[in-house]
Design an enzyme around this catalytic site. Structure first.
Site, PDB file in Angstrom:
ATOM      1  N   LYS A   1       0.863  -1.187   0.000  1.00 27.98           N
ATOM      2  CA  LYS A   1       0.000   0.000   0.000  1.00 27.98           C
ATOM      3  C   LYS A   1       0.899   1.236   0.000  1.00 27.98           C
ATOM      4  CE  LYS A   1      -3.562   2.405   2.643  1.00 27.98           C
ATOM      5  NZ  LYS A   1      -4.534   2.323   3.743  1.00 27.98           N
TER       6      LYS A   1
ATOM      7  N   LYS B   1      -2.245  -1.439  -3.775  1.00 30.18           N
ATOM      8  CA  LYS B   1      -3.091  -0.252  -3.715  1.00 30.18           C
ATOM      9  C   LYS B   1      -2.228   1.006  -3.747  1.00 30.18           C
ATOM     10  CE  LYS B   1      -6.061   2.012  -0.411  1.00 30.18           C
ATOM     11  NZ  LYS B   1      -6.461   2.078   0.949  1.00 30.18           N
TER      12      LYS B   1
HETATM   13  C1  PBG Z   1      -7.422   3.519   5.737  1.00 34.31           C
HETATM   14  C2  PBG Z   1      -7.730   3.294   4.303  1.00 34.31           C
HETATM   15  C3  PBG Z   1      -7.545   4.222   3.278  1.00 34.31           C
HETATM   16  C4  PBG Z   1      -8.102   3.676   2.133  1.00 34.31           C
HETATM   17  C5  PBG Z   1      -8.579   2.406   2.457  1.00 34.31           C
HETATM   18  N1  PBG Z   1      -8.324   2.172   3.826  1.00 34.31           N
HETATM   19  C6  PBG Z   1      -6.998   5.605   3.315  1.00 34.31           C
HETATM   20  C7  PBG Z   1      -5.667   5.863   3.862  1.00 34.31           C
HETATM   21  O1  PBG Z   1      -4.810   4.979   3.966  1.00 34.31           O
HETATM   22  O2  PBG Z   1      -5.435   7.014   4.213  1.00 34.31           O
HETATM   23  C8  PBG Z   1      -8.176   4.388   0.821  1.00 34.31           C
HETATM   24  C9  PBG Z   1      -9.211   3.921  -0.143  1.00 34.31           C
HETATM   25  C10 PBG Z   1      -9.542   4.891  -1.220  1.00 34.31           C
HETATM   26  O3  PBG Z   1      -8.905   5.951  -1.400  1.00 34.31           O
HETATM   27  O4  PBG Z   1     -10.501   4.604  -1.956  1.00 34.31           O
HETATM   28  N2  PBG Z   1      -6.560   2.675   6.360  1.00 34.31           N
END
Ligand code: PBG
Length: 342
Positions: A203, A264
């Site tokens: 991520k 992601k």
């Molecule tokens: C939080 C989380 C995030 C997303 C999914 N889980 C945001 C972040 O890490 O700040 C993002 C998903 C999206 O932007 O559609 N842990």
């Protein structure tokens, strides 16, 4: 046929297989179906649905709206939903304690969905503290640092709470070290061998999460964190510059017991999706995140591109890159279009 001066024409003509829709269907190497889609849903503790400004077509739903969406997923052949709570700011604390409250919004939602759709639709729940912390970080903040091991302990309790509520899969999105192994151990110790782990393994710290943070209200919280000197998530989410590090992240999560791994964002990491799939051969998911969705919707709203075609193309290439399934806010729209065509 030979044309003097033009040289001889090729015997192999790749255009021959592109002449008709039926022929293109035969030679298509990647086929997208509703079974390839997971549907992320936002839930809030209000009686009505409220649109999310930066994500046209997506709403924060009341619990019964999520229950209806889950039933629709079942009808459309979408295998699973992923739940994200927009927590009442009153419930947020520095330590995010509400994450482990069995009566919190996401737990009540899971129970309501499970009552209605049982095991027909998978329920995936995010594991991270950002919906619950006043500073908006995924972990505990101590003296200006996100502390790893203390956070992992809370994530284990959060995972157990979600498992007890009835979710099928927990999806740690926090990027703490060692959390997959710790969560697996905690679930197993509680006899919950049945609950799977989908790890957000690679991520990246991405600007494309912006609309999501508005949707769940963590942007405002991160504003608070800025005053504490930690406004971004770069000490735990990955640097976009890195490839090999993503393979190490995935390898660790697999070794720790992840059942499925995720990359992601998706559209800015097609190379990573490909590397992860070919290197490990694991069930590999990708998350087409809020900013990717927003870009397409914004351009379509301006009449700058065909939104339906762009949505389909953007998700098809994620599958072509190697993803087995895609979390996408386009899920219901695509499932409808794919079913109508089929
Ligand atoms: C939080 C989380 C995030 C997303 C999914 N889980 C945001 C972040 O890490 O700040 C993002 C998903 C999206 O932007 O559609 N842990």
């Amino acid at each position: 046929m030979h044309h003097p001066g033009l040289g001889s024409f090729p015997a192999t003509r790749l255009r021959r297989n592109r002449q008709h829709p039926w022929l293109r269907a035969i030679v298509a190497e990647t086929v997208l179906t509703p079974a390839d889609l997971l549907w992320p849903l936002f839930v809030h503790d209000h009686a009505t649905a409220v649109p999310i400004a930066a994500m046209p077509g997506v709403e924060r739903l009341p619990i019964d709206g999520v229950v209806r969406a889950a039933a629709e997923a079942a009808r459309l052949g979408i295998p699973a939903i992923a739940l994200f709570p927009a927590t009442d700011p009153q419930r947020k604390t520095a330590d995010g304690a509400h994450a482990v409250d069995p009566e919190n919004l996401v737990c009540r939602t899971v129970r309501a969905v499970r009552r209605e759709t049982g095991d027909a639709v998978g329920i995936v729940c995010d594991v991270a503290l950002d919906p619950y912390t006043t500073h908006g970080h995924d972990g505990l903040l101590v003296d200006g640092r996100i502390v790893n091991d203390e956070t992992v302990e809370v994530l284990c309790r959060q995972s157990l709470t979600l498992a007890e509520a009835g979710c099928h899969v927990v999806a740690p999105s926090d990027m703490m070290d060692g959390r997959v192994g710790a969560i697996r151990t905690a679930l197993d110790a509680a006899g919950r061998h049945d609950v799977g782990i989908l790890s957000y393994a690679a991520k990246y710290a991405s600007a494309f999460y912006g609309p999501f943070r508005d949707a769940v209200g963590s942007n405002a919280s991160l504003g608070t964190a800025a005053k504490l000197g930690v406004s971004d998530k770069k000490t735990y989410q990955m640097d976009t510059a890195n490839t090999l590090e993503s393979l190490r992240e995935v390898a660790l999560d697999i070794a720790e017991g992840a059942d499925m791994v995720m990359v992601k964002p998706a559209g800015t990491a097609l190379d990573i999706i490909h590397r992860v799939k070919t290197t490990f051969g694991m069930p590999t998911l990708a998350y087409q995140v809020s900013g990717e969705y927003a870009m397409i919707r914004a351009a379509a709203a301006n009449g700058w591109l065909d939104g339906d075609k762009a949505a389909l193309e953007s998700v098809l290439v994620i599958k072509r890159a190697g993803a087995d399934a895609v979390l996408t806010y386009f899920a219901p729209q695509l499932a409808r279009a794919l079913t109508a065509r089929g």
